[in-house]
Scaffold this active site. Structure first.
Site, PDB file in Angstrom:
ATOM      1  N   CYS A 149       0.673  -1.425   0.355  1.00 59.00           N
ATOM      2  CA  CYS A 149       0.287  -0.194   0.426  1.00 59.00           C
ATOM      3  C   CYS A 149       1.076   0.879  -0.024  1.00 59.00           C
ATOM      4  CB  CYS A 149      -0.781   0.013   1.436  1.00 59.00           C
ATOM      5  SG  CYS A 149      -0.354  -0.470   2.606  1.00 59.00           S
ATOM      6  N   HIS A 150       1.488   1.195   1.194  1.00 59.33           N
ATOM      7  CA  HIS A 150       2.660   2.352   1.065  1.00 59.33           C
ATOM      8  C   HIS A 150       3.015   2.742  -0.334  1.00 59.33           C
ATOM      9  CE1 HIS A 150       2.554   3.183   5.452  1.00 59.33           C
ATOM     10  NE2 HIS A 150       2.368   2.508   5.717  1.00 59.33           N
TER      11      HIS A 150
END
Ligand code: NAP
Length: 343
Positions: A149-150
């Site tokens: 996600c990051h």
């Protein structure tokens, strides 16, 4: 209708997959697994799905996953590398939302994930599921490694300038903030309301697993070594990631706004905002967009890009559905044409 299975259906990304697929025109979810909730109706655990599914959670070993066209693994790291190969060998297509197939260098993978890889051959065959970069490879892949996600918010913020001679590739900084759902549904003290509410904290500043993943992609695109300092923060919200990326400039850049707009002009899920904008995580809550804005503070020697996603959608389940659409020959936006929740 194509048949879909979800391993790890009780987790946050598993139930988000179900939300997105419930009204997908071309697929039907036929199995959702859970060891802890086997036998319980999905909509009993998640009333948000009442009226949208009659499924009952099944034990992973009991679910007829081999009869599916595609299976999502929404499980912790280290599960898909052991369970997916048997399905892959029977011709089932697989998307892993965990990190098992993301890093091509197995020594690097073992160092960050603390285990020996159980299916190295499939690592070599896996496509990396960032459609903005690897769309054609994903279409033909049997196995897709869905990005972190990051990683998604940060990589998309940097891609348009990789390889430009006026960017210092060895001093890139990414400062990200994420909500508590990024840690999954398992109980943990640091995500309790009384711990995470009204407080912000840095974590893994000495080194985070997503750093080598971002570096792998950027190095391939820039065709040179990348120096990246990546520091994540936990902020008191449920969904969302904001990544502020700092790229030192070594010379005079071209028109940065135009460069970003052109780079993503054809992308259905990347929105480059007008000059002087500041994207907010709430503007993408529940949808599959990565929304970003480009700045050069005081016309100085730094490019600053702010990029936001919903960690459970473009950061996980939504991007996985985008990849599924490509793999199954469905329109890329099917099931994902959603307006964010506001306020
Ligand atoms: N949350 C995010 O924002 C996010 C974003 C990107 C990627 N990811 C990645 O996506 C994966 C899922 O994340 P999540 O947040 O949905 O996790 P989660 O909420 O903790 O859910 C994990 C799911 O996996 C199942 N599970 C656990 N061990 C299993 C095993 N040995 N065999 C089969 N099923 C097992 C659990 O159900 P049972 O224990 O009942 O079987 C549960 O349904 C993780 O690898 C995570 O790193 C998460």
């Amino acid at each position: 209708m194509k048949k879909i299975g979800i391993v790890g259906g009780t987790g946050y990304t598993g139930v988000e997959l179900m939300r997105l697929l419930a009204h997908h025109p071309d697929v039907e979810v036929v199995a959702m697994t859970s060891r802890g909730e086997a036998g319980r109706r999905v909509d009993d655990l998640y009333p948000s799905l009442r009226g949208h599914t009659d499924l009952v959670f099944s034990e992973p070993g009991q679910a007829d996953l081999a009869a599916c066209d595609l299976v999502f693994f929404a499980t912790p790291n280290g599960i898909a590398m052991r369970e997916a190969p048997a399905l892959l060998e029977q011709g089932v297509r697989v998307i892993d939302l965990a990190a098992d197939f993301r890093l091509k260098d197995l020594d690097v993978w073992s160092r960050w994930y603390g285990m020996e890889h159980a299916s190295p051959d499939w690592v070599a065959q896996a496509a990396y599921g960032l459609p903005e970069l690897y769309r054609d490879e994903i279409r033909g892949a049997q196995l897709v490694a869905n990005p972190g996600c990051h990683v998604t918010a940060t990589t998309l913020a940097i891609l348009p300038v990789m390889g430009a001679e006026w960017v210092e590739h060895d001093r890139i900084v990414a400062d990200t903030k994420s909500g508590a759902s990024g840690a999954g549904r398992s109980a943990a003290v640091h995500t309790l309301m009384a711990e995470a509410g009204e407080s912000v904290r840095t974590y893994a500043a000495a080194g985070h697993r997503h750093q080598p993943e971002i570096r792998q992609t950027l190095t391939a695109v820039a065709e040179r070594e990348i120096g990246l300092t990546f520091v994540p923060h936990l902020v008191p919200m449920v969904r969302g990631i904001e990544s502020t990326v700092y790229l030192p400039l070594a010379g005079e850049p071209d028109d940065l706004q135009q460069r970003y707009e052109r780079y993503y002009a054809e992308e259905p899920f990347v929105d480059v905002m007008p000059p002087n904008s500041h994207p907010e995580t709430r503007s993408v809550r529940g949808n599959n967009l990565c929304r970003m804005a480009v700045h050069r503070p005081l016309d100085g020697p730094m490019l600053v890009v702010s990029s936001v996603i919903d960690n459970l959608v473009k950061g996980a389940a939504g991007q996985a559905v985008q990849n599924m659409n490509l793999m199954l020959g469905c329109p890329e936006t099917a099931g994902l044409d959603l307006v964010a929740l506001s306020p």
